[in-house]
Design a protein around this motif. Sequence first.
Motif, short mmCIF file in Angstrom:
data_model
loop_
_atom_site.label_atom_id
_atom_site.label_comp_id
_atom_site.label_asym_id
_atom_site.label_seq_id
_atom_site.Cartn_x
_atom_site.Cartn_y
_atom_site.Cartn_z
N LEU A 62 0.86 -1.24 -0.05
CA LEU A 62 0.00 -0.10 -0.04
C LEU A 62 0.85 1.04 -0.11
O LEU A 62 0.35 2.43 -0.27
CB LEU A 62 -0.95 -0.08 1.27
CG LEU A 62 -1.99 -1.01 1.36
CD1 LEU A 62 -2.65 -1.16 2.62
CD2 LEU A 62 -3.05 -1.01 -0.01
N ASP A 63 2.17 0.91 0.21
CA ASP A 63 3.04 2.17 0.42
C ASP A 63 4.47 1.61 -0.23
O ASP A 63 4.44 0.40 -0.24
CB ASP A 63 3.14 2.78 1.72
CG ASP A 63 3.89 4.12 1.56
OD1 ASP A 63 4.19 4.56 0.62
OD2 ASP A 63 3.75 4.80 2.83
N THR A 64 5.50 2.46 -0.39
CA THR A 64 6.70 2.06 -1.04
C THR A 64 7.91 2.55 0.06
O THR A 64 7.64 3.73 0.39
CB THR A 64 7.02 2.71 -2.54
OG1 THR A 64 6.75 4.34 -2.40
CG2 THR A 64 6.06 2.06 -3.39
N PRO A 65 8.91 1.81 0.02
CA PRO A 65 9.95 2.15 0.95
C PRO A 65 10.69 3.55 0.44
O PRO A 65 10.74 3.41 -0.92
CB PRO A 65 10.73 1.04 1.18
CG PRO A 65 10.39 0.07 0.10
CD PRO A 65 9.01 0.53 -0.21
N SER A 66 11.41 4.15 1.19
CA SER A 66 12.28 5.15 0.63
C SER A 66 13.63 4.72 0.29
O SER A 66 14.51 5.07 -0.49
CB SER A 66 12.40 6.39 1.70
OG SER A 66 11.20 6.94 2.02
N GLY A 67 13.84 3.22 1.02
CA GLY A 67 15.29 2.68 0.52
C GLY A 67 15.05 1.44 1.02
O GLY A 67 14.18 0.97 1.92
N GLY A 68 15.97 0.42 0.39
CA GLY A 68 16.12 -1.01 1.38
C GLY A 68 15.46 -1.84 0.07
O GLY A 68 14.84 -1.45 -0.88
N GLN A 69 15.48 -3.22 0.48
CA GLN A 69 14.96 -4.31 -0.47
C GLN A 69 13.93 -4.92 -0.01
O GLN A 69 13.71 -5.57 1.43
CB GLN A 69 16.06 -5.03 -0.93
CG GLN A 69 15.53 -6.17 -1.85
CD GLN A 69 16.85 -6.94 -2.27
OE1 GLN A 69 17.10 -7.95 -1.35
NE2 GLN A 69 17.28 -7.01 -3.73
N TYR A 70 12.67 -5.28 -0.68
CA TYR A 70 11.74 -5.92 -0.13
C TYR A 70 11.52 -7.15 -1.00
O TYR A 70 10.99 -6.92 -2.25
CB TYR A 70 10.38 -5.10 -0.14
CG TYR A 70 8.93 -5.81 0.42
CD1 TYR A 70 9.12 -7.15 0.78
CD2 TYR A 70 7.85 -5.39 0.28
CE1 TYR A 70 7.79 -7.99 1.13
CE2 TYR A 70 6.88 -5.96 0.60
CZ TYR A 70 6.74 -7.09 0.99
OH TYR A 70 5.37 -7.74 1.32
#
Length: 235
Positions: A62-70
């Motif tokens: 529902l939202d995206t991270p500003s950094g990192g890996q999912y």
Amino acid sequence: MTTPDAPALIQMTGIKKVFLTDEVETHALQDIHFHIKKGEYVAISGPSGCGKTTLLSILGLLDTPSGGQYLLEGQQVSGLAPIERARVRNRQIGFIFQAFNLIGDLTVFENVELPLTYRDMPAGERRDRVAAALERVGMSHRTKHYPTQLSGGQQQRVAVARAVAGDPAILLADEPTGNLDSKNGEAVMELLRELNAAGSTICMVTHDSRYASHAGREVHLFDGRVVEAGAAAMA
């Protein structure tokens, strides 16, 4: 229930989330390293404002991270286009919300069926899936009722049925007992535990330690960071 050699269904590495408002940076999540194995029941706990809901929103695409890996089932999902994110949400993630989020002018059956209609699924298969999901949560006798004709506990059971009808890879529950009294809250917790025992992977956000103890593992957040992760004390 998970097994020690179960594969990682969800793998987050270095996840961060920064909100920009009036040139002020708010770091909601900082360097989150987090995983969920297939068949696990994980509780994310912590005080208000610690980042629990933000983390769940990222988990649910529902939202995206500003950094990192999912990674979800081995697929990098943090950078997907909106239409692909919607497809993954519909097919791989089941949501259970605090406010139930049932549609008032649809019957119980229609509420549970609705997400399946976006899959171009044959009507017969949809009916079978809805019937099976309502049977699992003990609401088969209420298929023609409307949400306003149900108690809060019954509405949440319908919401759980809607989440499991699509056979998602993971169930995400955001304070699922928040609008319920203690008796109905315990009943919903028992239902989630039964679903996990039957093989469902569950990640639940809660601020209540009583409910966190129902999970097999608890991840504690504070100021946007994981400060403790380990086996929960089973109720």
